[in-house]
Design a protein around this motif. Sequence first.
Motif, mmCIF file in Angstrom:
data_model
loop_
_atom_site.group_PDB
_atom_site.id
_atom_site.type_symbol
_atom_site.label_atom_id
_atom_site.label_comp_id
_atom_site.label_asym_id
_atom_site.label_seq_id
_atom_site.Cartn_x
_atom_site.Cartn_y
_atom_site.Cartn_z
ATOM 1 N N ALA A 63 0.795 -1.223 0.000
ATOM 2 C CA ALA A 63 0.000 0.000 0.000
ATOM 3 C C ALA A 63 0.827 1.272 0.000
ATOM 4 C CB ALA A 63 -0.933 0.012 1.212
ATOM 5 N N ALA A 64 2.114 1.203 0.371
ATOM 6 C CA ALA A 64 2.890 2.428 0.591
ATOM 7 C C ALA A 64 4.317 2.266 0.099
ATOM 8 C CB ALA A 64 2.871 2.793 2.072
ATOM 9 N N ASP A 65 4.964 3.418 -0.129
ATOM 10 C CA ASP A 65 6.371 3.430 -0.525
ATOM 11 C C ASP A 65 7.292 3.117 0.640
ATOM 12 O OD1 ASP A 65 5.852 4.331 -3.216
ATOM 13 O OD2 ASP A 65 5.495 6.332 -2.397
ATOM 14 N N ALA A 66 6.917 3.572 1.844
ATOM 15 C CA ALA A 66 7.766 3.402 3.022
ATOM 16 C C ALA A 66 6.913 2.911 4.186
ATOM 17 C CB ALA A 66 8.450 4.726 3.395
ATOM 18 N N VAL A 67 7.515 2.068 5.021
ATOM 19 C CA VAL A 67 6.806 1.505 6.172
ATOM 20 C C VAL A 67 7.577 1.847 7.438
ATOM 21 C CG1 VAL A 67 5.974 -0.597 7.300
ATOM 22 C CG2 VAL A 67 5.860 -0.378 4.799
ATOM 23 N N LEU A 68 6.868 2.435 8.407
ATOM 24 C CA LEU A 68 7.436 2.715 9.717
ATOM 25 C C LEU A 68 6.723 1.837 10.740
ATOM 26 C CD1 LEU A 68 7.032 5.626 8.107
ATOM 27 C CD2 LEU A 68 8.537 6.310 9.947
ATOM 28 N N VAL A 69 7.473 1.340 11.690
ATOM 29 C CA VAL A 69 6.903 0.468 12.715
ATOM 30 C C VAL A 69 7.264 1.020 14.084
ATOM 31 C CG1 VAL A 69 6.838 -1.843 13.703
ATOM 32 C CG2 VAL A 69 6.999 -1.556 11.223
ATOM 33 N N ALA A 70 6.233 1.307 14.890
ATOM 34 C CA ALA A 70 6.425 1.741 16.273
ATOM 35 C C ALA A 70 6.400 0.508 17.166
ATOM 36 C CB ALA A 70 5.326 2.718 16.686
ATOM 37 N N MET A 71 7.415 0.371 18.016
ATOM 38 C CA MET A 71 7.537 -0.793 18.890
ATOM 39 C C MET A 71 7.657 -0.326 20.343
ATOM 40 S SD MET A 71 7.572 -3.614 16.979
ATOM 41 C CE MET A 71 8.543 -4.926 17.725
ATOM 42 N N HIS A 72 6.676 -0.725 21.170
ATOM 43 C CA HIS A 72 6.733 -0.455 22.607
ATOM 44 C C HIS A 72 7.348 -1.690 23.239
ATOM 45 C CE1 HIS A 72 5.509 2.485 25.597
ATOM 46 N NE2 HIS A 72 5.136 1.506 26.390
ATOM 47 N N TRP A 73 8.617 -1.619 23.565
ATOM 48 C CA TRP A 73 9.414 -2.809 23.878
ATOM 49 C C TRP A 73 10.535 -2.441 24.837
ATOM 50 C CZ3 TRP A 73 12.345 -3.828 18.566
ATOM 51 C CH2 TRP A 73 13.047 -2.676 18.197
ATOM 52 N N LEU A 75 10.610 2.776 15.383
ATOM 53 C CA LEU A 75 10.519 3.821 16.399
ATOM 54 C C LEU A 75 10.232 3.170 17.747
ATOM 55 C CD1 LEU A 75 8.294 6.150 14.213
ATOM 56 C CD2 LEU A 75 10.746 6.417 14.640
ATOM 57 N N GLY A 76 11.244 3.097 18.602
ATOM 58 C CA GLY A 76 11.127 2.401 19.871
ATOM 59 C C GLY A 76 10.719 3.307 21.015
ATOM 60 N N SER A 77 9.938 2.725 21.945
ATOM 61 C CA SER A 77 9.517 3.436 23.154
ATOM 62 C C SER A 77 9.362 2.427 24.285
ATOM 63 C CB SER A 77 8.197 4.178 22.913
ATOM 64 O OG SER A 77 7.173 3.263 22.522
ATOM 65 N N HIS A 78 9.142 2.931 25.486
ATOM 66 C CA HIS A 78 8.845 2.183 26.709
ATOM 67 C C HIS A 78 9.917 2.252 27.795
ATOM 68 C CE1 HIS A 78 7.461 -0.661 29.660
ATOM 69 N NE2 HIS A 78 8.467 -1.466 29.427
ATOM 70 N N PRO A 79 11.237 2.186 27.511
ATOM 71 C CA PRO A 79 12.200 2.103 28.603
ATOM 72 C C PRO A 79 12.283 3.338 29.512
ATOM 73 C CG PRO A 79 13.154 1.182 26.624
ATOM 74 C CD PRO A 79 11.864 1.852 26.220
ATOM 75 N N HIS A 80 11.713 4.480 29.109
ATOM 76 C CA HIS A 80 11.761 5.737 29.874
ATOM 77 C C HIS A 80 13.154 6.357 29.906
ATOM 78 C CE1 HIS A 80 7.681 4.982 30.960
ATOM 79 N NE2 HIS A 80 7.974 3.927 31.692
ATOM 80 N N VAL A 81 14.077 5.807 29.150
ATOM 81 C CA VAL A 81 15.401 6.392 28.942
ATOM 82 C C VAL A 81 15.721 6.242 27.467
ATOM 83 C CG1 VAL A 81 16.232 5.942 31.282
ATOM 84 C CG2 VAL A 81 16.567 4.203 29.505
ATOM 85 N N ILE A 82 16.663 7.034 26.986
ATOM 86 C CA ILE A 82 17.021 6.950 25.579
ATOM 87 C C ILE A 82 17.840 5.692 25.310
ATOM 88 C CG2 ILE A 82 16.926 9.438 25.243
ATOM 89 C CD1 ILE A 82 20.020 9.434 25.288
ATOM 90 N N GLY A 83 17.847 5.271 24.049
ATOM 91 C CA GLY A 83 18.652 4.142 23.596
ATOM 92 C C GLY A 83 19.413 4.508 22.348
ATOM 93 N N PRO A 84 20.180 3.569 21.802
ATOM 94 C CA PRO A 84 21.010 3.879 20.636
ATOM 95 C C PRO A 84 20.219 3.925 19.333
ATOM 96 C CG PRO A 84 21.318 1.600 21.314
ATOM 97 C CD PRO A 84 20.439 2.234 22.358
ATOM 98 N N LEU A 85 20.814 4.596 18.355
ATOM 99 C CA LEU A 85 20.397 4.509 16.961
ATOM 100 C C LEU A 85 21.277 3.489 16.261
ATOM 101 C CD1 LEU A 85 19.929 8.207 15.711
ATOM 102 C CD2 LEU A 85 18.140 6.539 16.207
ATOM 103 N N ALA A 86 20.734 2.853 15.231
ATOM 104 C CA ALA A 86 21.527 1.890 14.479
ATOM 105 C C ALA A 86 20.942 1.696 13.094
ATOM 106 C CB ALA A 86 21.576 0.542 15.215
ATOM 107 N N TRP A 87 21.823 1.428 12.141
ATOM 108 C CA TRP A 87 21.420 0.909 10.845
ATOM 109 C C TRP A 87 21.518 -0.604 10.932
ATOM 110 C CZ3 TRP A 87 19.102 3.966 7.550
ATOM 111 C CH2 TRP A 87 19.446 5.324 7.478
ATOM 112 N N VAL A 88 20.405 -1.300 10.736
ATOM 113 C CA VAL A 88 20.399 -2.760 10.782
ATOM 114 C C VAL A 88 20.226 -3.278 9.358
ATOM 115 C CG1 VAL A 88 19.254 -4.813 11.694
ATOM 116 C CG2 VAL A 88 19.441 -2.752 13.109
ATOM 117 N N GLU A 89 21.155 -4.120 8.912
ATOM 118 C CA GLU A 89 21.102 -4.644 7.558
ATOM 119 C C GLU A 89 20.116 -5.796 7.467
ATOM 120 O OE1 GLU A 89 23.989 -6.576 4.082
ATOM 121 O OE2 GLU A 89 24.862 -5.526 5.811
ATOM 122 N N GLY A 90 19.241 -5.743 6.486
ATOM 123 C CA GLY A 90 18.248 -6.777 6.290
ATOM 124 C C GLY A 90 18.733 -7.884 5.385
ATOM 125 N N ALA A 91 17.913 -8.907 5.237
ATOM 126 C CA ALA A 91 18.277 -10.085 4.463
ATOM 127 C C ALA A 91 18.529 -9.767 2.998
ATOM 128 C CB ALA A 91 17.170 -11.128 4.586
#
Length: 430
Positions: A264-274, A302-318
Motif C-alpha cells: 500500500a505504501a512506498d515506506a513503512v514505519l513500525v512503532a515498537m513499545h518494547w 521507532l522504539g519506546s517504553h524504557p523511559h530512557v534513551i537508547g542507541p540509533l543503528a542501521w540494521v542490515e536486512g536479508a
Amino acid sequence: MQPQRPHQPTRMPTRRVAPGGKANPKALLALAGIVAVAVAVGAVASALRAPAESASNAADGAAPSPASDAAPNTPAEGGEQRVTFVAVGDNLPDAVLGAYADACAGETGDGQYDYRPLYAHVKPYIEAADLAYVKQETHLGGDDIGPRGWPSFNTTDAMADAVVDAGFDLVASASNHSYDWGTYGAVEHSRSVWNAQPVAFVGTASSQEEADAIPVVERNGITFALLDYTYGVNGFDRSDLPAYAVSFIDEERIRADVARAQEAADAVLVAMHWGTENQTEPDADQLAYAQLLADLGVDVVLGSHPHVIGPLAWVEGASGNRTLVAYSLGNFLSNHDAPAPLNELEGMLSCTFVKDANGVRVEDAVWTPLVNHCEEGAWGVYALGDYTPDLAARHAWLGGLDDPIAWLDNTSRTVVNSLGGDFPVVGAPT
C-alpha cells in the motif's frame, strides 16, 4: 518481553490520506469523517523542513533550524521527492501534569484543561517537519475519570488538542498502559476523541474493522504506512481484551501487516513499545525484533517504553537493505515521582525520506536531545540547544549535577552511538 499467542491475520483494508502538508488539517479531518472506520494512523516523516539545510546540518552537526514558516517541499531536480520527519517518544502525563493543565486553562477545578504550554518550547521543531510522530502512552479515557497517574493512567480529552497544536500528525497508542481503564476509557472513548482530530492514529481500536485497517499517508509524492505494537498491557492478559482492542507484538501478525503495508505504501514505519525499563542498552528481544523488521524491509523502527534513551543503528536486512532503528526515544513528557536524571533526558529523531527511480531511501538521520523540565509550578519540554544553565539549576532532579548541560550532552552522544554508530547529535551550543 512477554510471550504472545499467535495472532490470526485478517485481510487488511488500506486507508489513504490525501496528499498535502500541515497547512491542510481540515482535509485530513474531512476524510477521517468519511472513513471513520479506518485506523487513523499515518505515516511518517520528518526531519525539519528544507532538505538542503537538513543535509548540511547532518554533515556538520549544526542544530536544525525550527523554521515553522518554511514553504512545503517540492520535487527536486532529477525527479527526487523529499519528505522530512521527526519522531519523539512517550507522551506520559500524570495527575500532577493534569493539575498543571487545569491551572493553565483558568480557574482550578473548573473541568477545563490546557496542555499546550507544556510543548510550547519544542513546538517550532515539530512544526518545521513535513510529518511528525509521537507515542501517546496514556489513553484519553474521558474527563469524568480525570487526570490519573501510576499505576492506571488517564489523560483528559484536551490532550488531543495540544498534540495537534504542537504539530504532530502521527499518533501511535499501543503501550503497556493502553488498557488501564478498560474497554470504554481505553478504546471506545479514546478512539472517538482521536477520530475527530486531524491526525493519523494507530495502535488501539474500537472495532475489528478499525484494527484491521492499514492507514496510508501521502506527502510530496511519497506514501507512508505506520504500524504499531506493544509487548503487553499492565494488569491484563491478552485474552482478557477484545481481539481488536490493542495491537500486540506478534511475529506472525507483524509479518502479515508489513507485507500488506508494503503493498500500500512506498515506506513503512513500525512503532515498537518494547525493551527493559531504565536500561539504555537494547535487550535480546529488541535486537531480535529489530533484525526481523530489517529482514522484512521496514524503513524505520521507532522504539519506546524504557523511559530512557537508547542507541540509533542501521540494521542490515536479508536483502542487503538498511533499516534505521531508534531503540528508544525515551520519554517525551513525564513526571516521575523520583526519577533518575536519565529519565529527564529524551530524544528527537529527524531524517529525510528521498524517493527517486530506485525507490525510497532514508538520509540525514540526526538525534536532537530533549529535556523534560520539571520545577515547582513549571513543566515543559525543551531542545537541549535551547536549555539554559539557569533552567537546569532550577530543575528538580538535574539541578544537583555539577554541570547538567554537559552531562545531558555527553550522555546523549554516548548512548546514541553506543552500538558503534556515527550519528550526528545536535546538543548543547559550543
